[in-house]
Enzyme design. Structure first.
Site, PDB file in Angstrom:
ATOM      1  N   ASP A  16      -9.904 -23.218  -2.293  1.00  0.00           N
ATOM      2  CA  ASP A  16     -11.344 -23.013  -2.464  1.00  0.00           C
ATOM      3  C   ASP A  16     -11.632 -22.929  -3.957  1.00  0.00           C
ATOM      4  O   ASP A  16     -11.142 -22.028  -4.642  1.00  0.00           O
ATOM      5  CB  ASP A  16     -11.772 -21.719  -1.757  1.00  0.00           C
ATOM      6  CG  ASP A  16     -13.283 -21.576  -1.658  1.00  0.00           C
ATOM      7  OD1 ASP A  16     -13.990 -22.539  -2.000  1.00  0.00           O
ATOM      8  OD2 ASP A  16     -13.749 -20.505  -1.244  1.00  0.00           O
ATOM      9  N   ASP A 112     -15.808 -28.604  -2.262  1.00  0.00           N
ATOM     10  CA  ASP A 112     -15.011 -27.655  -3.039  1.00  0.00           C
ATOM     11  C   ASP A 112     -13.963 -26.892  -2.246  1.00  0.00           C
ATOM     12  O   ASP A 112     -13.365 -25.956  -2.775  1.00  0.00           O
ATOM     13  CB  ASP A 112     -15.931 -26.662  -3.746  1.00  0.00           C
ATOM     14  CG  ASP A 112     -16.746 -25.823  -2.782  1.00  0.00           C
ATOM     15  OD1 ASP A 112     -16.916 -26.248  -1.636  1.00  0.00           O
ATOM     16  OD2 ASP A 112     -17.214 -24.746  -3.179  1.00  0.00           O
ATOM     17  N   GLU A 113     -13.707 -27.264  -1.002  1.00  0.00           N
ATOM     18  CA  GLU A 113     -12.648 -26.560  -0.276  1.00  0.00           C
ATOM     19  C   GLU A 113     -12.025 -27.468   0.763  1.00  0.00           C
ATOM     20  O   GLU A 113     -12.646 -28.401   1.277  1.00  0.00           O
ATOM     21  CB  GLU A 113     -13.169 -25.273   0.372  1.00  0.00           C
ATOM     22  CG  GLU A 113     -14.227 -25.466   1.431  1.00  0.00           C
ATOM     23  CD  GLU A 113     -14.595 -24.166   2.128  1.00  0.00           C
ATOM     24  OE1 GLU A 113     -13.691 -23.382   2.474  1.00  0.00           O
ATOM     25  OE2 GLU A 113     -15.802 -23.942   2.342  1.00  0.00           O
TER      26      GLU A 113
END
Length: 370
Positions: A16, A112-113
């Site tokens: 993350d 983003d993860e």
């Protein structure tokens, strides 16, 4: 006596990125570094919504999906910038390239993860902790950004672990520690538990995983439906969901059930703005444009309706999605009505494309914040 589900031991990493959009902006613009930065809609006029905030801004209580006006009230000297999705997509692609050095089993949840299954890794490193450390270091060295990682034997625990030592954290929760960890976990941290379900659980005296563990599977499914079985298993450290790199994407959606009924158009429009941010971000991530916007409304009496509008060409920008949802809402004459759920979806992408899988195509906002 109930048979315990078979536990599958995998090596799962959840990566993350830390305050991703804001961190990219601070990396690319030195004048933003060390300052409270908000990425999202501007607070002027009707205002927008916070997509993400730098850690300097979070100290003032600013959070994702908050209205930009409220963020400005919390921190009058905060800097506000509009998202640059092309830049974020480019960085996300480079992050994915780093992941692919170690495994092809990559399941992105957003820009983003992502989950990584490194049970068998390409470099024969063997240690998921060492792989996570190498990935974090590569992101730092090559992209000048930081990421947090959670490592465990299943997706649920790895995701929770990645949030424990943020920013720039690394947390390993091994098999012997999972059950005690889950017993102490607050119910609002469980998969599928939004504001409404969390309150329902607390009203039943269920505050932690240990409380959930005292209920039989049949009791959990009676009170919470099919997801009750998931609660029964996960509180015992069992989550056999695989990391799935591919699925066919036909629609992208987000919705939220509210802790109290919405009764004013202003409240409804604020919530639609928040939901539109999530839908827009997912569209940008998968590089999709939909031609049909659908608004979902559930009233306090549980009556549900949908309204949609189609366009000649595909759209993916926040302004159009949000404005369209608000127009569809206005057409239902929402005055004096009580609304308990709103949702927005984009569909009609045209050519069917194989895209990376999302955790869940329609999620509660509180589960997967930016």
């Amino acid at each position: 006596m109930e048979n315990a589900p078979v536990q599958i031991l995998r090596k799962i990493i959840h990566i993350d990125m830390d305050a991703f959009y804001a961190s990219v902006e601070q990396r690319d613009n030195p004048e933003y570094r060390g300052k409270p930065l908000v990425v999202g809609g501007l607070p002027q006029g009707r205002g927008g919504v916070v997509a993400t905030a730098s850690y300097e801004a979070r100290k003032f209580g600013i959070r994702s999906a908050m209205s930009s006006k409220q963020a400005l009230q919390l921190c009058p000297h905060a800097l506000f910038v509009r998202p640059r999705f092309d830049a974020y997509k480019d960085v996300s692609r480079k992050i994915r390239e780093i992941f692919s050095r170690y495994t092809d089993l990559i399941e992105p949840l957003s820009l983003d993860e992502a989950y990584l299954d490194v049970t068998s890794d390409k470099l024969n490193i063997g240690s998921a902790i060492e792989i996570a450390q190498q990935i974090k270091q590569a992101i730092k060295d090559e992209l000048q950004l930081t990421a947090s990682a959670g490592v465990s034997i299943n997706k649920f625990v790895a995701k929770i672990a990645s949030d424990i030592n943020k920013p720039d954290g690394l947390k390993f929760i091994g098999p012997s520690a999972i059950e005690s960890f889950m017993e102490k976990l607050p119910v609002e941290k469980f998969f599928g538990v939004g504001k409404v379900t969390s309150q329902k659980m607390k009203n039943m005296g269920l505050h932690t995983g240990d409380d959930l563990k005292k209920l039989a599977e049949v009791e959990l499914t009676k009170h919470f439906g099919k997801v009750g079985r998931f609660y029964f298993n996960i509180v015992r450290g069992i989550d056999n969901r695989e990391v799935q790199p591919h699925r066919e994407t036909k629609s992208l959606a987000a919705e939220d059930t509210f802790a109290y009924d919405l009764t004013t158009i202003e409240e409804m429009e604020v919530e639609l703005d928040k939901i539109a941010v999530i839908v827009c971000t997912r569209l940008q991530h998968y590089q999709l444009k939909g031609r049909t916007v659908t608004l979902k409304i559930k009233y306090s009496d549980f009556k549900q309706i949908t309204r949609n509008q189609s366009f000649a060409t595909g759209i993916s920008d926040l302004e159009t999605i949000s404005a369209t949802a608000k127009r569809l809402l206005a057409a239902t004459e929402p005055e004096d009505k009580r609304i308990r759920l709103l949702g927005i979806s984009l569909s009609n992408f045209g050519e069917v494309v194989i895209r990376a899988k999302e955790e869940k195509q329609t999620d509660q906002l509180s589960l997967f914040p930016f």
